[in-house]
Design an enzyme around this catalytic site. Structure first.
Site: not given
Lengths: 347, 325
Positions: A246, A250, A260
């Protein structure tokens, strides 16, 4: 990993090439472009406060739409929270998808003939339910499958294992897609399991498992088509792992992927973009042009505008509406509360 | 009419519905050829075939989720959870999913599912078999929770539960399975859910109970009668929704009430009943409404059941407190 198109849009596995007409190929491209625009517009609308819950989809078009394109109207989709595009292409009107995002019950009312349920928020719950739908189709001897989607993190849930195991034990007509986009929010897939692939988890259920290039729409389509056929032929369920990514966060609820993910990782996966790859493939066959693509983009933007307007015009929810949707007949406690709220609403 | 135990009445209800409706499916752990660990489904697979009555893998969450999927394809599932202490494994499937499906789909995906499960103490079961967890389910909007106390009710309530187009949790008290027989009509009949029954008329105090405690209340009422106290005993039969009309009518007559449950004081549904009585009938009360419950510990180790479970003596004691308030 099963692949048909490489990153340059070249066919690397001619034998596995699915039987798709030129029209089909163009339609798949249209849907991927349209869905990419839908994602961009949804993020913008979310930022303006005109949409609510939204889980970005950019990067997963091949995984989501390639698998959906292999379905028939009779097939039943049990989506996860990121799998709104599959519902839209299965027949859920766009304005209803927006109502789902905003939190309105009318967004979850699948039109007659759209065999699906609204996106599942409890990760894994859709997997055991899919085993049940797939068993139901088998019992009714229908030429239909249940298909469900989860992510790489979802494959760690107990319900994931129970669902594929039940489906295997009962020979349910089901296909389980794990969209491995490398991260469950901030947790990389390496921290979910020591297993080298998610596809191999099929072994624990004694069912077929296949790992597919999830950025290759032809490979995803071919794998799903075959799994569908095996299921309706009584050969059992299949677990498909699509290796995808993606590009966005999120969800739009404050997740920041720069915490991250590295830029290198993002750019590595951008080179694998399913739309770029498929565009090259189609252009080489003289099936796609910039004009056609712009036409799709304009159409998508117009549709989004019209849909958001329709969502705006949907009557607000009342507490009595919510009560009416609870049971076939109001039980005594709700009857009493219904009268209270009817009174409030009349003022 | 035939003399039946509660377990026979339950089997009879399932047989009736398997015959009536080809969409009815019965499944769970060992319910097929084995006929269930309590023989509740005995003979049903032989009579109706493995397509209708079948075993599942040992996974309660899977059973719950599969029930939902089968309901989505038009079936009327009657799954069994072997002991209700195992419901934690499938709390999401029941409370998080099937209870909410009609609502979450805007009234387009109903869940005509009846989850049958044994529970209840007094038969020396091992850990997490006997726990009374009806309170957890009664807190979940979208469910109905039924607990019969006798063979006649069990049959009528189970047939009705299976015919409901919304999920029903049907809890069967293990101590009542074979403790007595009574006349049960062989033909089909239903008992409306959400309706209590006055099991014994009285004028001095209302005892509200369900499950095995109904019998403890009846026994207590007999003893109280000897002391000149006339107790009215109400069997709730459905603990969600509760039939408050019947309770309030009784309290308005007796002006005193005690609510009796086998569950711990912090669990069960007794507190709901007390609240409703004080909201709706406080001016009719001569004394506070008291509760008879188990203590707020984890369910007793087997050998401690006798001192831990509430019994008719506890009820007599509480009634005396209320009467002499």
């Amino acid at each position: 990993m099963f692949q048909i198109l490489n990153e340059k849009g070249e066919v690397v596995n001619e034998d596995a090439m699915p039987d798709l007409s030129d029209e089909d190929l163009k339609e798949i491209m249209k849907r991927m472009v349209y869905t990419r625009i839908l994602d961009q517009r949804s993020i913008a609308l979310n930022r303006q406060g005109r949409l609510g819950f939204y889980a970005p989809t950019a990067g997963q078009e091949a995984s989501q739409l390639g698998s959906q394109y292999a379905l028939t109207k009779e097939d039943f989709i049990l989506p996860g929270y990121r799998d709104v595009p599959q519902l839209i292409w299965q027949g859920l009107p766009l304005y209803q998808a927006f109502l789902f995002s905003r939190g309105h019950f009318k967004g979850n009312q699948m039109p007659e003939g759209v065999n699906a349920v609204s996106p599942q928020i409890i990760i894994g719950a859709q997997i055991t339910q899919t085993a049940g739908v797939g068993l139901g189709f088998k019992k009714r001897k229908e030429d239909a499958i249940a298909i469900t989607y989860t992510g790489d993190g979802g494959a760690s849930q107990g319900d994931f294992y129970e669902g594929i195991n039940f489906a295997g034990a009962f020979g349910a007509q089901a296909v389980f897609v794990v969209q491995n986009n490398q991260f469950a929010i901030s947790v990389p897939v390496e921290k979910q399991s020591a297993a080298q692939t998610i596809a191999q988890k099929a072994v624990a259920a004694g069912i077929e498992g296949i790992q597919v290039d999830g950025m290759d729409v032809l490979a995803v389509y071919a794998a799903t088509k075959e799994a569908r056929q095996r299921a309706v032929d009584g050969e059992g369920p299949t677990l498909i792992e699509t290796m995808t990514y993606r590009y966005g966060p999120h969800t739009m609820a404050g997740d920041d992927p720069t915490r991250y993910r590295t830029e290198d990782m993002d750019s590595d996966w951008e080179e694998k973009d399913p739309i770029v790859r498929f565009r090259k493939f189609l252009e080489a066959k003289d099936l796609w042009s910039e004009d056609e693509e712009n036409e799709v983009i304009e159409q998508a933007k117009e549709d989004v505008k019209a849909a958001i307007k329709e969502a705006d015009n949907t009557p607000k929810q009342k507490v009595t509406d919510l009560m009416e949707n609870m049971y076939e007949e109001l039980p005594s406690n709700l009857k009493e509360q219904y009268e209270e709220y009817k009174e409030k609403e009349s003022k | 009419m035939a003399q039946m135990t509660m377990i026979q009445a339950i089997t009879d209800a399932m047989r009736t519905e398997l015959k009536n409706d080809e969409n009815v499916l019965i499944f769970g752990e060992d319910v097929g050829q084995n006929g269930g660990v309590f023989r509740a489904t005995e003979g049903l697979q032989d009579e109706f075939g493995e397509e209708r009555v079948f075993d599942t893998p040992l996974a309660e969450s899977g059973i719950g989720g599969m029930s939902i999927g089968l309901a989505l394809t038009g079936f009327r599932p009657v799954p069994e959870i072997q002991f209700f202490g195992f419901v934690y494994e499938t709390m999401d499937a029941i409370n998080g999913q099937m209870a909410r499906y009609r609502y979450r789909s805007g009234n387009t995906r109903p869940m005509p599912i009846t989850v049958r499960s044994p529970f209840g103490g007094g038969v020396h079961t091992p850990e997490l078999h006997a726990d009374s967890l009806e309170g957890l389910m009664a807190q979940q909007p979208g469910l109905k929770v039924v607990i019969p106390s006798n063979p006649y009710d069990a049959k009528g309530l189970l047939i009705q539960s299976i015919r409901e187009n919304d999920p029903v949790i049907f809890l069967e008290h293990m101590k009542l399975y074979r403790s007595f027989r009574e006349e049960v009509p062989e033909e089909e009949y239903t008992i409306e859910l959400g309706k209590a029954e006055v099991k014994r008329e009285g004028t001095d105090v209302t005892l509200v109970a369900y499950g095995a405690m109904v019998h403890s209340c009846l026994k207590a009422a007999e003893e109280l009668e000897k002391d000149g106290v006339s107790a009215e005993v109400i069997d709730l039969r459905t603990v969600s929704p509760v039939d408050y009309d019947t309770i309030l009518a009784s309290v308005e007559k007796t002006n005193r009430a005690v609510v009796v449950q086998e569950a711990q004081k912090q669990a069960g549904i007794a507190s709901n009943v007390v609240s409703e009585i004080q909201e709706k009938a406080i001016l009719h009360l001569e004394a506070p409404v008291l509760r008879v419950t188990a203590p707020d510990t984890v369910y007793a180790f087997t050998q401690a059941e006798e001192v831990w479970l509430p019994n008719h003596n506890d009820i007599v004691e509480k009634v005396n407190k209320v009467v002499n308030f």
